[in-house]
Motif scaffolding. Structure first.
Motif, short mmCIF file in Angstrom:
data_model
loop_
_atom_site.label_atom_id
_atom_site.label_comp_id
_atom_site.label_asym_id
_atom_site.label_seq_id
_atom_site.Cartn_x
_atom_site.Cartn_y
_atom_site.Cartn_z
N ASP A 230 0.84 -1.20 0.00
CA ASP A 230 0.00 0.00 0.00
C ASP A 230 0.87 1.25 0.00
N HIS A 231 0.29 2.37 -0.41
CA HIS A 231 1.10 3.61 -0.45
C HIS A 231 0.21 4.84 -0.44
N GLU A 232 -0.71 4.88 0.46
CA GLU A 232 -1.74 5.92 0.65
C GLU A 232 -2.42 6.28 -0.67
N ALA A 265 4.60 6.00 -15.54
CA ALA A 265 4.88 6.99 -14.49
C ALA A 265 4.54 6.40 -13.12
N HIS A 266 3.87 5.26 -13.11
CA HIS A 266 3.39 4.65 -11.86
C HIS A 266 3.94 3.22 -11.77
N GLY A 267 3.12 2.24 -11.73
CA GLY A 267 3.60 0.87 -11.51
C GLY A 267 4.34 0.28 -12.69
N ASP A 295 19.11 16.93 -20.35
CA ASP A 295 18.65 17.66 -21.54
C ASP A 295 17.15 17.42 -21.78
N LYS A 296 16.53 16.70 -20.82
CA LYS A 296 15.08 16.44 -20.86
C LYS A 296 14.64 15.63 -22.08
N LYS A 297 15.56 14.78 -22.56
CA LYS A 297 15.18 13.90 -23.67
C LYS A 297 14.31 12.76 -23.14
N LYS A 299 13.10 10.67 -19.03
CA LYS A 299 13.19 10.66 -17.58
C LYS A 299 14.08 9.50 -17.15
N LEU A 300 14.63 9.60 -15.95
CA LEU A 300 15.40 8.50 -15.34
C LEU A 300 14.38 7.60 -14.64
N MET A 301 14.04 6.48 -15.26
CA MET A 301 12.99 5.63 -14.72
C MET A 301 13.41 4.98 -13.40
N GLY A 302 12.47 4.95 -12.46
CA GLY A 302 12.79 4.43 -11.13
C GLY A 302 13.34 5.52 -10.22
N PHE A 303 13.37 6.76 -10.75
CA PHE A 303 13.82 7.91 -9.94
C PHE A 303 12.69 8.91 -9.79
N GLY A 304 12.72 9.65 -8.69
CA GLY A 304 11.75 10.72 -8.47
C GLY A 304 10.46 10.19 -7.88
N HIS A 305 9.74 11.07 -7.22
CA HIS A 305 8.48 10.66 -6.59
C HIS A 305 7.70 11.91 -6.21
N ARG A 306 6.36 11.85 -6.34
CA ARG A 306 5.55 13.00 -5.99
C ARG A 306 5.64 13.31 -4.50
N VAL A 307 5.80 12.29 -3.69
CA VAL A 307 5.79 12.52 -2.23
C VAL A 307 7.20 12.46 -1.65
N PRO A 313 12.05 4.73 1.33
CA PRO A 313 12.55 3.68 2.24
C PRO A 313 12.44 2.28 1.65
N ARG A 314 11.53 2.13 0.70
CA ARG A 314 11.37 0.82 0.06
C ARG A 314 12.56 0.52 -0.87
N ALA A 315 13.12 1.58 -1.45
CA ALA A 315 14.25 1.38 -2.38
C ALA A 315 15.46 0.83 -1.63
N ALA A 387 0.64 -7.45 -5.30
CA ALA A 387 0.93 -6.89 -3.97
C ALA A 387 -0.06 -5.79 -3.60
N ARG A 388 -0.33 -4.89 -4.55
CA ARG A 388 -1.15 -3.70 -4.27
C ARG A 388 -2.63 -4.00 -4.14
N THR A 389 -3.05 -5.21 -4.52
CA THR A 389 -4.47 -5.57 -4.40
C THR A 389 -4.96 -5.38 -2.96
C1 SDX Z 1 5.33 4.71 -8.15
O1 SDX Z 1 2.44 7.93 -5.83
C2 SDX Z 1 2.94 6.83 -5.37
O2 SDX Z 1 2.99 6.57 -4.17
C3 SDX Z 1 3.43 5.84 -6.43
C4 SDX Z 1 4.19 4.64 -5.93
C5 SDX Z 1 3.29 3.69 -5.17
O3 SDX Z 1 3.83 2.89 -4.37
O4 SDX Z 1 2.06 3.68 -5.44
O5 SDX Z 1 5.25 5.04 -5.09
C6 SDX Z 1 4.77 3.83 -7.09
O6 SDX Z 1 4.64 5.02 -9.07
C7 SDX Z 1 6.74 5.23 -8.00
C8 SDX Z 1 7.14 6.22 -9.15
C9 SDX Z 1 7.51 5.38 -10.35
N1 SDX Z 1 7.71 6.24 -11.54
C10 SDX Z 1 8.92 6.44 -12.08
O7 SDX Z 1 9.98 6.03 -11.59
C11 SDX Z 1 8.90 7.20 -13.39
C12 SDX Z 1 9.96 8.30 -13.35
N2 SDX Z 1 9.55 9.29 -12.36
C13 SDX Z 1 8.88 10.49 -12.89
O8 SDX Z 1 8.01 10.24 -13.95
C14 SDX Z 1 8.35 11.36 -11.75
O9 SDX Z 1 9.35 11.47 -10.80
C15 SDX Z 1 7.05 11.00 -11.05
C16 SDX Z 1 5.94 10.80 -12.01
C17 SDX Z 1 7.22 9.77 -10.23
C18 SDX Z 1 6.69 12.15 -10.13
O10 SDX Z 1 6.56 13.28 -10.94
P1 SDX Z 1 5.97 14.67 -10.39
O11 SDX Z 1 5.74 14.58 -8.92
O12 SDX Z 1 4.82 15.05 -11.25
O13 SDX Z 1 7.17 15.63 -10.54
P2 SDX Z 1 7.45 16.52 -11.81
O14 SDX Z 1 7.23 15.72 -13.06
O15 SDX Z 1 6.75 17.81 -11.65
O16 SDX Z 1 9.05 16.72 -11.66
C19 SDX Z 1 9.60 17.85 -11.04
C20 SDX Z 1 10.91 18.09 -11.78
C21 SDX Z 1 10.72 18.31 -13.28
O17 SDX Z 1 11.83 19.08 -13.74
P3 SDX Z 1 11.63 20.70 -14.00
O18 SDX Z 1 10.43 20.84 -14.91
O19 SDX Z 1 11.39 21.27 -12.61
O20 SDX Z 1 12.92 21.12 -14.63
O21 SDX Z 1 11.74 16.92 -11.67
C22 SDX Z 1 11.95 16.37 -12.98
C23 SDX Z 1 10.85 16.93 -13.86
O22 SDX Z 1 11.28 16.95 -15.23
N3 SDX Z 1 11.83 14.92 -12.83
C24 SDX Z 1 12.65 14.05 -13.41
C25 SDX Z 1 12.23 12.78 -12.97
N4 SDX Z 1 11.16 12.92 -12.17
C26 SDX Z 1 10.92 14.24 -12.09
N5 SDX Z 1 13.70 14.23 -14.25
C27 SDX Z 1 14.33 13.10 -14.65
N6 SDX Z 1 13.98 11.84 -14.27
C28 SDX Z 1 12.94 11.65 -13.44
N7 SDX Z 1 12.59 10.39 -13.08
#
Ligand code: SDX
Length: 428
Positions: A230-232, A265-267, A295-297, A299-307, A313-315, A387-389
């Protein structure tokens, strides 16, 4: 909820309104904006950056501190000391089970793992090369066509029966989805096996051989399921809540959650992250690939998170599990794991990622672990859905159990055409 604290909003035309401020047991306060409609204005928060959609007692995340609690218990402790079905009981019921409650729950789940034999016919409608998540959406959604006897969502017993059926049958359907995609016969669940052992058995056993799951790998997959449970109010859980708010049956709601989870962007990020590592191929190409991210070509998959604006901590637990599985599988020299660690180190020392607080999330290492467990990449998000079910079902049940719940119906900022009269085609 009652509150003596208020936020006063003053509009540019001088009108003001006092909005109650509420505090939770943990986390940020919230401003109750429900009365705003009286002023004829809406709030605007398209991706819900600053919007809480509900009250909940299930999961708490502190994104700045990198904390994750299931019903108050830190994820690190549950991943190390608990098992997946016990965590399911905790998420669903709010407390860790006694030995008797645990035995009864496990017994009930175990005896719901078989699916109606006619369900197998749905698979034949799909091409063998269909993405397993496409099949999961269809077949889980079809469950509501079989279980008419437990669809009264106002009846707590019906909700419990549906919850247990989903928890027990989604792994069976997931394994069937894999078997269908590789052209092997479906394997029926075995009641003598544990939940995770059974999942691995149904995925990897064939009628031709005896299959005994490796206990180290079983424990690793158990931990992965716990981490993903789960993840709120993430995108797929919010989808399940919104679908459920219309009174839709739980099977249809969970199918909607599976659909939302599929997105990269999610699972879907775990599958995408592994593809990214395979595309980079070698540590010598890390710098070039990271430059492409900057260069914003892409995203780095598996990086970044809205929260999380700190390490997920799971990573951290996933990275440790990665190491254990690769060691057990004698894959210590797995190039992708080394590549992932170099990529993580490079990104975490680069101002682009530091300024944006971009850290590895749960999906960064999970693909490497799942691959080392012998799970094909097109099944990674299916495992996430298994898992998320329990998270989806627990959040759905929490919402429906609240007699005050109403159908979710957001409003909009309309920027389309103003009123105009129809023009006959001859005059267009
Ligand atoms: C999950 O919500 C949850 O709890 C989800 C989850 C769960 O358990 O349910 O945790 C599971 O979905 C994890 C996230 C998996 N997704 C990825 O790994 C895909 C790559 N991540 C990105 O798409 C992004 O980080 C998100 C979608 C996860 C979050 O994006 P946000 O919160 O909408 O942030 P944003 O796009 O506004 O980014 C802010 C800045 C931007 O740059 P600027 O415009 O400010 O210059 O950060 C950059 C983005 O371009 N950015 C990234 C990036 N994530 C954000 N740049 C490069 N690589 C990334 N992964």
């Amino acid at each position: 909820m009652e509150s003596k604290r208020v936020a006063t909003l003053t509009l540019d035309d001088g009108r003001t309104i006092e909005l109650p401020i509420f505090s939770g047991t943990l986390g940020p306060d919230v401003i109750d904006i429900r009365a705003l409609g009286k002023l004829g204005v809406f709030t605007y928060d398209p991706a819900f950056f600053s919007t809480s959609s509900c009250t909940s007692e299930i999961t708490f995340i502190d994104g700045d501190a990198g904390l994750l609690y299931y019903r108050g218990y830190p994820i690190e402790q549950l991943a190390e000391k608990s098992d997946f079905l016990e965590v399911c009981y905790l998420l669903l019921n709010g407390e860790l089970p006694t030995a008797e409650q645990r035995a009864q729950f496990n017994q009930s789940i175990t005896h719901h793992t078989m699916v109606h034999d006619q369900l197998a016919r749905f698979f034949n409608g799909f091409r063998r090369d269909a993405h397993p998540m496409a099949v999961m959406v269809g077949v889980v959604g079809a469950l509501s066509a079989f279980y008419h006897d437990s669809l009264d969502i106002t009846d707590a017993h019906h909700r419990t029966v549906s919850a247990q059926r989903l928890l027990a049958k989604v792994p069976t359907i997931a394994a069937m989805t894999h078997k269908y995609s590789v052209g092997e016969p479906f394997m029926y669940p075995k009641n003598k096996l544990g939940f995770v052992e059974n999942l691995m058995y149904m995925m990897f056993a064939t009628p031709a051989d005896d299959y005994v799951p490796n206990p180290v790998l079983v424990r690793a997959l158990e931990r992965i399921l716990i981490l993903h449970a789960d993840h709120e109010q993430n995108a797929s859980t919010s989808t399940v809540r919104l679908a459920g708010s219309s009174g839709a049956n739980p099977f249809a709601c969970i199918a909607s959650g599976i659909a939302a989870l599929w997105g990269p962007a999610h699972g879907g990020a775990n599958e995408a992250a592994l593809k990214m590592l395979e595309e980079i191929g070698d540590v010598s190409r890390v710098a070039e690939y990271v430059q492409g991210v900057k260069d914003k070509k892409y995203k780095l998959m598996g990086f970044g998170h809205r929260v999380y604006k700190n390490m997920d901590p799971r990573a951290s637990v996933m990275r440790q599990t990665c190491y254990e599985v690769l060691k057990e599988q004698k894959l210590e020299n797995d190039g992708l794991f080394e590549l992932a660690m170099v990529l993580e180190k490079t990104a975490l020392s680069d101002p682009y990622f530091i300024e944006r607080k971009l850290y590895p999330n749960v999906d960064f290492y999970s693909g490497i672990v799942l691959r080392a467990l012998g799970i094909p990449s097109n099944m990674f998000t299916v495992i996430f859905a298994v898992a998320r079910t329990i998270g989806w079902v627990s959040q759905w049940n929490e919402m429906i159990s609240d007699s005050e719940y109403k159908i979710g119906r957001p409003r909009q900022l309309y920027r389309g055409a103003v009123r105009r009269d129809f023009v006959p085609v001859a005059k267009r």
